[in-house]
Scaffold this motif. Sequence first.
Motif, PDB file in Angstrom:
ATOM      1  N   ARG A 190      15.359   5.254 -25.610  1.00  0.00           N
ATOM      2  CA  ARG A 190      15.800   5.005 -24.241  1.00  0.00           C
ATOM      3  C   ARG A 190      14.599   4.548 -23.428  1.00  0.00           C
ATOM      4  NH1 ARG A 190      20.783   6.825 -22.970  1.00  0.00           N
ATOM      5  NH2 ARG A 190      20.267   6.811 -20.768  1.00  0.00           N
ATOM      6  N   TRP A 191      14.866   3.725 -22.425  1.00  0.00           N
ATOM      7  CA  TRP A 191      13.792   3.157 -21.630  1.00  0.00           C
ATOM      8  C   TRP A 191      13.779   3.762 -20.239  1.00  0.00           C
ATOM      9  CZ3 TRP A 191      10.143   0.025 -23.658  1.00  0.00           C
ATOM     10  CH2 TRP A 191      10.415  -0.548 -24.905  1.00  0.00           C
ATOM     11  N   ALA A 192      12.589   4.045 -19.774  1.00  0.00           N
ATOM     12  CA  ALA A 192      12.396   4.534 -18.410  1.00  0.00           C
ATOM     13  C   ALA A 192      11.287   3.714 -17.771  1.00  0.00           C
ATOM     14  CB  ALA A 192      12.036   6.016 -18.403  1.00  0.00           C
ATOM     15  N   SER A 193      11.487   3.322 -16.509  1.00  0.00           N
ATOM     16  CA  SER A 193      10.502   2.489 -15.814  1.00  0.00           C
ATOM     17  C   SER A 193       9.872   3.254 -14.664  1.00  0.00           C
ATOM     18  CB  SER A 193      11.165   1.210 -15.279  1.00  0.00           C
ATOM     19  OG  SER A 193      11.591   0.372 -16.328  1.00  0.00           O
ATOM     20  N   ARG A 194       8.616   2.923 -14.399  1.00  0.00           N
ATOM     21  CA  ARG A 194       7.952   3.454 -13.212  1.00  0.00           C
ATOM     22  C   ARG A 194       7.136   2.347 -12.559  1.00  0.00           C
ATOM     23  NH1 ARG A 194       3.269   7.614 -15.397  1.00  0.00           N
ATOM     24  NH2 ARG A 194       3.078   6.818 -17.521  1.00  0.00           N
ATOM     25  N   ALA A 195       7.004   2.469 -11.248  1.00  0.00           N
ATOM     26  CA  ALA A 195       6.345   1.424 -10.475  1.00  0.00           C
ATOM     27  C   ALA A 195       4.837   1.499 -10.635  1.00  0.00           C
ATOM     28  CB  ALA A 195       6.720   1.543  -9.007  1.00  0.00           C
ATOM     29  N   VAL A 196       4.224   0.360 -10.906  1.00  0.00           N
ATOM     30  CA  VAL A 196       2.767   0.220 -10.898  1.00  0.00           C
ATOM     31  C   VAL A 196       2.342  -0.595  -9.678  1.00  0.00           C
ATOM     32  CG1 VAL A 196       0.770  -0.716 -12.145  1.00  0.00           C
ATOM     33  CG2 VAL A 196       2.631   0.416 -13.405  1.00  0.00           C
ATOM     34  N   TRP A 197       3.127  -1.597  -9.349  1.00  0.00           N
ATOM     35  CA  TRP A 197       2.841  -2.491  -8.208  1.00  0.00           C
ATOM     36  C   TRP A 197       4.100  -2.628  -7.386  1.00  0.00           C
ATOM     37  CZ3 TRP A 197       4.670  -6.835  -5.887  1.00  0.00           C
ATOM     38  CH2 TRP A 197       3.800  -7.591  -5.089  1.00  0.00           C
ATOM     39  N   ARG A 198       3.980  -2.478  -6.079  1.00  0.00           N
ATOM     40  CA  ARG A 198       5.111  -2.659  -5.178  1.00  0.00           C
ATOM     41  C   ARG A 198       4.652  -3.416  -3.940  1.00  0.00           C
ATOM     42  NH1 ARG A 198       8.060  -1.914  -8.666  1.00  0.00           N
ATOM     43  NH2 ARG A 198       9.705  -0.345  -8.942  1.00  0.00           N
ATOM     44  N   PRO A 199       5.453  -4.365  -3.427  1.00  0.00           N
ATOM     45  CA  PRO A 199       5.084  -5.085  -2.208  1.00  0.00           C
ATOM     46  C   PRO A 199       4.906  -4.147  -1.022  1.00  0.00           C
ATOM     47  CG  PRO A 199       7.241  -5.800  -3.031  1.00  0.00           C
ATOM     48  CD  PRO A 199       6.699  -4.852  -4.020  1.00  0.00           C
ATOM     49  N   ALA A 200       5.686  -3.068  -0.965  1.00  0.00           N
ATOM     50  CA  ALA A 200       5.589  -2.142   0.174  1.00  0.00           C
ATOM     51  C   ALA A 200       4.201  -1.524   0.281  1.00  0.00           C
ATOM     52  CB  ALA A 200       6.650  -1.049   0.058  1.00  0.00           C
ATOM     53  N   ASP A 201       3.507  -1.345  -0.842  1.00  0.00           N
ATOM     54  CA  ASP A 201       2.156  -0.766  -0.798  1.00  0.00           C
ATOM     55  C   ASP A 201       1.201  -1.667  -0.012  1.00  0.00           C
ATOM     56  OD1 ASP A 201       3.037   1.348  -2.331  1.00  0.00           O
ATOM     57  OD2 ASP A 201       2.428   0.433  -4.227  1.00  0.00           O
ATOM     58  N   PHE A 202       1.373  -2.975  -0.141  1.00  0.00           N
ATOM     59  CA  PHE A 202       0.508  -3.912   0.584  1.00  0.00           C
ATOM     60  C   PHE A 202       1.019  -4.125   2.004  1.00  0.00           C
ATOM     61  CE2 PHE A 202      -0.097  -4.613  -3.872  1.00  0.00           C
ATOM     62  CZ  PHE A 202      -1.473  -4.749  -3.987  1.00  0.00           C
ATOM     63  N   ALA A 203       2.338  -4.010   2.185  1.00  0.00           N
ATOM     64  CA  ALA A 203       2.905  -4.193   3.516  1.00  0.00           C
ATOM     65  C   ALA A 203       2.516  -3.060   4.465  1.00  0.00           C
ATOM     66  CB  ALA A 203       4.429  -4.281   3.418  1.00  0.00           C
ATOM     67  N   ARG A 204       2.043  -1.948   3.929  1.00  0.00           N
ATOM     68  CA  ARG A 204       1.598  -0.832   4.786  1.00  0.00           C
ATOM     69  C   ARG A 204       0.183  -1.052   5.317  1.00  0.00           C
ATOM     70  NH1 ARG A 204       4.187   1.963   0.425  1.00  0.00           N
ATOM     71  NH2 ARG A 204       6.194   2.836   1.098  1.00  0.00           N
ATOM     72  N   LEU A 205      -0.519  -2.032   4.764  1.00  0.00           N
ATOM     73  CA  LEU A 205      -1.882  -2.307   5.214  1.00  0.00           C
ATOM     74  C   LEU A 205      -1.852  -3.122   6.507  1.00  0.00           C
ATOM     75  CD1 LEU A 205      -3.376  -3.341   1.743  1.00  0.00           C
ATOM     76  CD2 LEU A 205      -3.399  -1.069   2.807  1.00  0.00           C
ATOM     77  N   HIS A 206      -2.933  -3.065   7.265  1.00  0.00           N
ATOM     78  CA  HIS A 206      -3.022  -3.823   8.524  1.00  0.00           C
ATOM     79  C   HIS A 206      -4.280  -4.687   8.507  1.00  0.00           C
ATOM     80  CE1 HIS A 206      -0.371  -0.657  10.780  1.00  0.00           C
ATOM     81  NE2 HIS A 206       0.324  -1.466  10.005  1.00  0.00           N
ATOM     82  N   HIS A 207      -4.254  -5.745   7.725  1.00  0.00           N
ATOM     83  CA  HIS A 207      -5.404  -6.631   7.632  1.00  0.00           C
ATOM     84  C   HIS A 207      -5.388  -7.634   8.780  1.00  0.00           C
ATOM     85  CE1 HIS A 207      -6.168  -5.952   3.039  1.00  0.00           C
ATOM     86  NE2 HIS A 207      -6.311  -4.865   3.762  1.00  0.00           N
ATOM     87  N   ALA A 208      -6.563  -8.017   9.194  1.00  0.00           N
ATOM     88  CA  ALA A 208      -6.678  -9.015  10.260  1.00  0.00           C
ATOM     89  C   ALA A 208      -6.272 -10.389   9.732  1.00  0.00           C
ATOM     90  CB  ALA A 208      -8.110  -9.056  10.780  1.00  0.00           C
ATOM     91  N   PRO A 209      -5.655 -11.207  10.582  1.00  0.00           N
ATOM     92  CA  PRO A 209      -5.290 -12.564  10.146  1.00  0.00           C
ATOM     93  C   PRO A 209      -6.531 -13.439  10.025  1.00  0.00           C
ATOM     94  CG  PRO A 209      -4.809 -12.288  12.473  1.00  0.00           C
ATOM     95  CD  PRO A 209      -5.257 -10.939  11.981  1.00  0.00           C
TER      96      PRO A 209
END
Length: 593
Positions: A190-209
Amino acid sequence: MTSDNEEGRDVVVPGYLYLHADDEIGRLLRDRLVALLIAQDWREHTRTDAGALCLAPGCDLPVVSVESSLIVVGRYFGSAVTRHADPLAEATSLSRSGWGRYVAIWSDGPDLAAFRDPSGGLPLLAWSVGSVSILGSDIPPIDALLPTGARIDWHQIDRMIRAPSSAFRAPLTGVDTVAPGDLAERSAYRWASRAVWRPADFARLHHAPDPLSLKRVVDGVLGFLLVDHEKVIGEVSGGFDSSVIATAVSAKSPTKVAEWINYHSSETESDERDYVDAVSRRMNAAVSSRPKTAAALTRGELDALVAGARPAFYGLDVEYDTDVARTMRRNGCSAVLTGQGGDAVFFQTGTPALVIDRSRRLGLRGLDLRFLYETSRWTRRSVWSLIDIAVRDRFGWRQRRHEDDDAAPAATSDDHPWLSDLDELPPAKAEQVRQLVNCQVFWSPCLRAVEGELLHPLLSQPVMERTLAIPADLLTAGGRGRALAHEAFRDRLPPEIRERRGKGELSTYYGHVVFHSLPLLRELLVDGLLMRRGLIDPKETEALLDPDVLIWSGDYNLVLVRAVLECWVRRWTSRLEASLEASGGQPNDLTVK
C-alpha cells in the motif's frame, strides 16, 4: 490548417516504468512483465536485484543511477545527486538543492519510495500487479500491467466533473497518483504519501519585491531548460507572459528557436497579431501566424485523448495541438517553449481580497489612500467597500457578499493536496496557490508532449518559489496585474505589451467549436455512462447542449470536459471488462507456473 489528428495514434506520452519485487516469486512475475514490455519495443534501462527500470519507445528522459538504490528519471538541475540515509532526507535534499522535471526512485531491498518534483512536470503513478509494485508515468496498453482488481473509480470521476482541481488523480481503483512535491512510500503493498514541498510554505514568507532578482530567476531557468535542446518551437500569443519568454530567449539564446508561431481566430478579441508584430520587431525574429478554424470535433479525436490513465485535457484544442506537434517534427525540434502559468505566478487577478492581504501584513495603517484608490479602480469597488472588507477581516466579522464574489470552495481530501493547508494564508495569496493547482493541467498529456518536451519556465520550481514568497499586494503594486513582472521585464518588452491592460479571449472560438460539435456531444452525453450513473443531470445536460443557453452561459469548457470524461469511462470500461473476460474472471491472473 486542418484539425485532423494526422498521427492517428493515442495521446500517450512516452514515459517510464519501474517494476519492483522483493521475493523470488515476485521477481519471476516482474521479469515476465518486463518481457511483455520489451515485446512492445520498450527497453530495459537499469536492473537491480529488486527493480527494473524500463523506458517506452521514443522516451528520451535522462536517467541517473546512484549506488544502485537511487534512480533519478528526468532532468534535474542542481548539485550532484548523492545518496542519503533515507527517502525523506533524499527528497528533501533534491527539492532544496536543485529543481527540474524528474522523479526520484529509492529502493533498498523490500523498501520502496518515490519523490515527484515540485513542479509536477513528470507524472508519477503507483500501483501493484500481484506482488510486483510499479511506479510509472502512465499505464501502458498491456492488460497484464493493469492494477490488480482495477475498476473505474466513479467517485473520482464525480469529483473531476465538479472540481477541476481533482483532475490530477487517475480515476482508477488501485492507482495512487502522487502529487508534486510528495514522497510516496510503500508499506505492505500500500502507498502512503507525505508532503516534502508545498507552495503554502513559500506563500507564508514575506520577501521584498525585487524586479532584478525576478528577471534573473526567469533568465536562469530558461538557460537551464534550453541547454539540452538543439532546437525548439516557441509560442507567441501576443500576451504578456509569452512575450516575456520570447524576448528573454531572443536576448540570450536566439539560435535555439527554429520557429516562432502564433495562432489567431477570426474573432477580433482573439486576434492579437498587432501585439505579436510588436514582439516580433523587438525580437528581430519572424513569427509565423496561423489561422484557427472552428471545426467540429470528431469521435476519433476525442477517443485519442483517453487512452492513458488520466484524460489528456491539455490536448483538447485538437487543431492547435496537432499543428504544433507537426511543426516540431518538421523542424526536428525536441521541445516547445510556452509562457503558460504567468497569470498565476506573476498574479494577474484583480481581487478586493488584496486589501486583506495588505492589512494582515501591515495593519490597517497599510491601507494608504494611493493603494486604496488604485485597488478600487482595478476591482471596480468603492474605496469604502474595500475599507469595510479590511475592517471586517481585522475584527473577525462576517464579510458582506457582493454579487460578483466567487466564494472559494472548501478543500476536501479528494482535492489536490496543495489546497489542504491554505487556511493560514491571506485570501489573495491562497488564490494564487489555487491558480497554480489549476495550472497543473499544462503538464497533462497532449500530442506536443508526445513529439517532444513541454517547457513551461514560469511553472518551474524556482519561479514559483520566488513569486509565492512575495506578498500579493506587492506583486500587483500600482493596482495592476503582474505589476512586479512588468517592472522586471520592461526594458525588453515593446511599448504595446508594456502598456496593454487586457488580454486575448478565445471563448467565442471555443463556443463555435462546441456549436459545430453539438451532434457528437449530444450523442455522447445524453444517456451516456455519466448520465446513467447519475453523475450528470439530464435537464442540466439538455440545457448545456442548447445553443441559445450556451451563448449566454459560456459553459463551453464544461461541455468539452464532460465529453472527454464520457469517452474515457467508455474506453476504460471496455478495456477492463475485456481484460477480465480474457483472464477467465480473475483480474491479472499472472500466476507463475
